[in-house]
Scaffold this active site. Structure first.
Site, PDB file in Angstrom:
ATOM      1  N   ARG A  15      50.652  18.826  38.343  1.00  0.00           N
ATOM      2  CA  ARG A  15      51.723  19.789  38.568  1.00  0.00           C
ATOM      3  C   ARG A  15      52.293  19.624  39.983  1.00  0.00           C
ATOM      4  O   ARG A  15      51.707  18.931  40.819  1.00  0.00           O
ATOM      5  CB  ARG A  15      51.201  21.222  38.371  1.00  0.00           C
ATOM      6  N   LYS A  75      47.524  24.123  43.219  1.00  0.00           N
ATOM      7  CA  LYS A  75      46.085  24.395  43.247  1.00  0.00           C
ATOM      8  C   LYS A  75      45.584  24.633  44.664  1.00  0.00           C
ATOM      9  O   LYS A  75      46.250  24.330  45.650  1.00  0.00           O
ATOM     10  CB  LYS A  75      45.311  23.236  42.609  1.00  0.00           C
ATOM     11  N   TYR A  94      47.703  28.890  44.355  1.00  0.00           N
ATOM     12  CA  TYR A  94      46.497  29.500  43.793  1.00  0.00           C
ATOM     13  C   TYR A  94      45.340  29.216  44.743  1.00  0.00           C
ATOM     14  O   TYR A  94      45.211  28.112  45.286  1.00  0.00           O
ATOM     15  CB  TYR A  94      46.181  28.909  42.415  1.00  0.00           C
ATOM     16  N   HIS A  96      41.846  31.404  44.398  1.00  0.00           N
ATOM     17  CA  HIS A  96      40.589  31.746  43.708  1.00  0.00           C
ATOM     18  C   HIS A  96      39.408  31.711  44.686  1.00  0.00           C
ATOM     19  O   HIS A  96      38.387  31.076  44.433  1.00  0.00           O
ATOM     20  CB  HIS A  96      40.347  30.803  42.531  1.00  0.00           C
ATOM     21  N   GLU A 118      47.403  34.339  42.498  1.00  0.00           N
ATOM     22  CA  GLU A 118      46.683  35.125  41.489  1.00  0.00           C
ATOM     23  C   GLU A 118      46.475  36.583  41.875  1.00  0.00           C
ATOM     24  O   GLU A 118      46.067  37.386  41.026  1.00  0.00           O
ATOM     25  CB  GLU A 118      45.330  34.478  41.146  1.00  0.00           C
ATOM     26  N   ASP A 270      37.661  29.558  37.014  1.00  0.00           N
ATOM     27  CA  ASP A 270      38.294  29.563  38.331  1.00  0.00           C
ATOM     28  C   ASP A 270      37.737  30.676  39.210  1.00  0.00           C
ATOM     29  O   ASP A 270      37.751  30.569  40.445  1.00  0.00           O
ATOM     30  CB  ASP A 270      39.807  29.749  38.209  1.00  0.00           C
TER      31      ASP A 270
END
Length: 360
Positions: A15, A75, A94, A96, A118, A270
């Site tokens: 991505r 990511k 993101y 996490h 998130e 995740d």
């Protein structure tokens, strides 16, 4: 503002933070875009596409990070990317962090401000930047689960739908949020025998109306989950507590009841995973067997369908990128309390309460 878009380097992650159309809009608003060479190649966007949209093409990640005030990724930054971050930079991606102490410490050491997709909250209390990837992961969970149920991939050799005269596979989905409901929708669409577990009574009512008898909707308790897993063919773990580590709702003993050749897909990986037996895997090595059950615990599931995922992600992230670029993160967060909830790290400290509790 100077915005950098590096090429993703996590295992099998294709991505990209911004597509050319998003770059064009930001450039038209007066911002300077730097895109690392090859950042969009895997999903069909060349360096020429980005240059035509108004971006400068950087030769490597070092140049991309060095030139940016705001870095837009997909990511969580890998260790070498964390080392490139500097004080005063803003990272939007993101994260996490609840399940990743090492990354949290690296981000704090960098001095950057890290805003996590998130944990950004919408006006209605939803998680708008997590939702599209939860939708993708939920739908993918049944797709990959069906694959591993086949004998070719080590499963029992079960067709989810069954056929006339042969019972369909039994699918158990734990968690009735976005990813869980999309998983259940896919499984029910394939005519599997589906059971969904959820703790929120109001959400149970919504799910009951949504599925209208096409799936059993049950209140989540250890006893009920254990009974449903007896002989089940596919388990999808879809438990989410925003910003926090996922609770381990399926014990090893519960999982053992499924039997050899069953499949478990842990979407919650995740955030650490919601099965006692879960541990992170990658697209290169997606599965392992524990208690006879095939575990699929890939931490970036939507990366397997990067073109769909990138467009779905840009649909929701780009308006926030415009806010951050136009006003700076502090003013943007002051204007939008939901965006403020996305700030996980700043000035060398973790500032999101759920992440703080998870890493105590």
């Amino acid at each position: 503002m100077k915005i950098g878009v590096p090429r993703e380097i996590k295992n099998h992650e294709y991505r990209v933070g911004l597509v050319p159309e998003a770059v064009r809009g930001l450039a038209a608003a007066g911002h300077e875009l730097t895109v690392e060479t090859g950042a969009g190649t895997a999903i069909g966007f060349s360096d020429q596409d980005y240059a035509a949209a108004g971006a400068r093409i950087a030769a490597d990640a070092e140049e991309t990070f060095r030139s940016a005030e705001l870095i837009v990724k997909v990511k969580e930054p890998q260790p070498e990317e964390c080392r490139r971050l500097a004080q005063g930079q803003v990272l939007f991606t993101y994260l996490h962090l609840a399940a990743d102490r090492a990354q949290a410490e690296a981000l704090m050491a960098s001095g950057c401000t890290a805003i996590a997709y998130e944990t950004v909250v919408g006006p209605d209390g939803s998680l708008p930047l997590l939702t599209p990837m939860s939708e993708v992961a939920g739908r993918m969970s049944v797709q990959v689960g069906a694959q591993y149920c086949t004998k070719t991939f080590g499963g029992r050799g079960v067709l989810l739908s069954g056929v006339p005269g042969v019972a369909p596979a039994r699918v158990v989905v734990i968690g009735g949020g976005v990813s869980g409901s999309h998983a259940a929708e896919m499984a029910a669409g394939l005519r599997a025998d589906v059971t969904i577990f959820e703790r929120s009574v109001s959400r149970l009512r919504e799910l009951d109306q949504l599925f209208a008898g096409r799936a059993r909707v049950l209140f989540s308790s250890p006893q009920a989950i254990g009974a449903a897993l007896e002989g089940a063919d596919l388990l999808v773990g879809a438990v989410l507590i925003p910003g926090a580590a996922a609770p381990r709702v399926v014990t090893r003993e519960m999982l053992r009841r499924m039997g050899a050749g069953a499949v478990a897909v842990d979407i919650a990986i995740d955030q650490g995973g919601c099965l006692e037996t879960s541990r992170p895997t990658s697209h290169a090595n997606p599965t392992y067997v524990d208690e006879g059950v095939i575990h699929y615990c890939v931490t970036n599931m939507p990366g397997a369908v990067p073109r769909t995922s990138t467009f779905a992600l840009n649909n929701v992230t780009v308006p926030y990128v415009h806010q951050l670029a136009a006003h700076g993160w502090q003013e943007a967060a002051a204007r939008d309390p939901g965006l403020r909830e996305g700030v996980n790290v700043t000035a060398g400290r973790i500032v999101h309460p759920a992440v703080q509790r998870a890493l105590q």
